[in-house]
Design an enzyme around this catalytic site. Structure first.
Site, PDB file in Angstrom:
ATOM      1  N   GLU A 133       0.831  -1.214   0.000  1.00 24.57           N
ATOM      2  CA  GLU A 133       0.000   0.000   0.000  1.00 24.57           C
ATOM      3  C   GLU A 133       0.860   1.256   0.000  1.00 24.57           C
ATOM      4  OE1 GLU A 133      -3.002  -0.162  -0.830  1.00 24.57           O
ATOM      5  OE2 GLU A 133      -3.313  -2.301  -0.468  1.00 24.57           O
ATOM      6  N   CYS A 143       2.338  -4.673 -10.280  1.00 24.96           N
ATOM      7  CA  CYS A 143       3.473  -5.162 -11.062  1.00 24.96           C
ATOM      8  C   CYS A 143       3.211  -6.603 -11.495  1.00 24.96           C
ATOM      9  CB  CYS A 143       4.732  -5.094 -10.188  1.00 24.96           C
ATOM     10  SG  CYS A 143       6.234  -5.684 -10.986  1.00 24.96           S
TER      11      CYS A 143
END
Length: 177
Positions: A133, A143
């Site tokens: 986060e 990703c």
């Protein structure tokens, strides 16, 4: 990365050892000073009785009221079941490229899934979620690298499969920001 300050604010009861582990992992990953704070807030006002969960969007707004002067990033730590209207549940939430995020341990413990308690695994999961986060607050999106902590996590098993650290591409994206 330039020296920065990240503040962790616990909203609820957390073991000091766990908070220290999370703070150490964050400091190592982002090269930032990490400050631990506690806040007392009546979380019942964020509870949605129809869903029997706590509204992540509203908790993010509340967190803004607790941001410490001089802190570059602030993350609120909870142990309640979080949701946002478009998802059944969330492990955490962040303002992309902003300065605030939240993370919850609620769905990270083994007992929730009928397995024996494992404090070390719980701590690893929570560190990954908090770093993930915070990565969003530094402008990182999800990703595709399997080991990168910024890999999307829909289920707790997804958290277990990814690593604790940013991949080189994500690390460079923060440095070059």
């Amino acid at each position: 990365m330039d020296r920065c300050s990240i503040t962790l604010i616990s909203f609820g009861i957390f073991e000091k050892d766990l908070l220290d582990q999370v703070a150490t992992a964050i400091g190592q990953e982002f090269g930032c000073q990490v400050n631990l704070k506690e806040a007392l807030v009546d979380l019942s006002v964020f509870f949605d009785p129809g869903r029997r969960q706590y509204n992540g969007n509203n908790l993010l707004k509340e967190l803004e009221l607790h941001v410490q002067p001089g802190s570059v990033k602030t993350i609120g730590l909870y142990n309640v079941d979080l949701f946002i209207p478009i998802l059944t549940f969330i492990f955490g939430q962040a303002v992309l490229g902003g300065d605030i995020a939240i993370a919850s341990m609620y769905r990270l413990n083994n007992e929730r899934y009928g397995m024996p308690p494992d404090k070390m695994l719980l701590a690893e999961r929570f560190k990954k979620e908090v770093i993930h986060e915070l990565g969003h607050t530094f402008g990182l999106i999800h990703c595709n690298s399997p080991d990168c902590v910024m890999r999307s996590s829909t289920y707790v098993e997804d958290i277990d499969l990814k690593g604790l650290h940013l991949c080189e591409v994500c690390r460079l994206a923060i440095i070059n920001r």
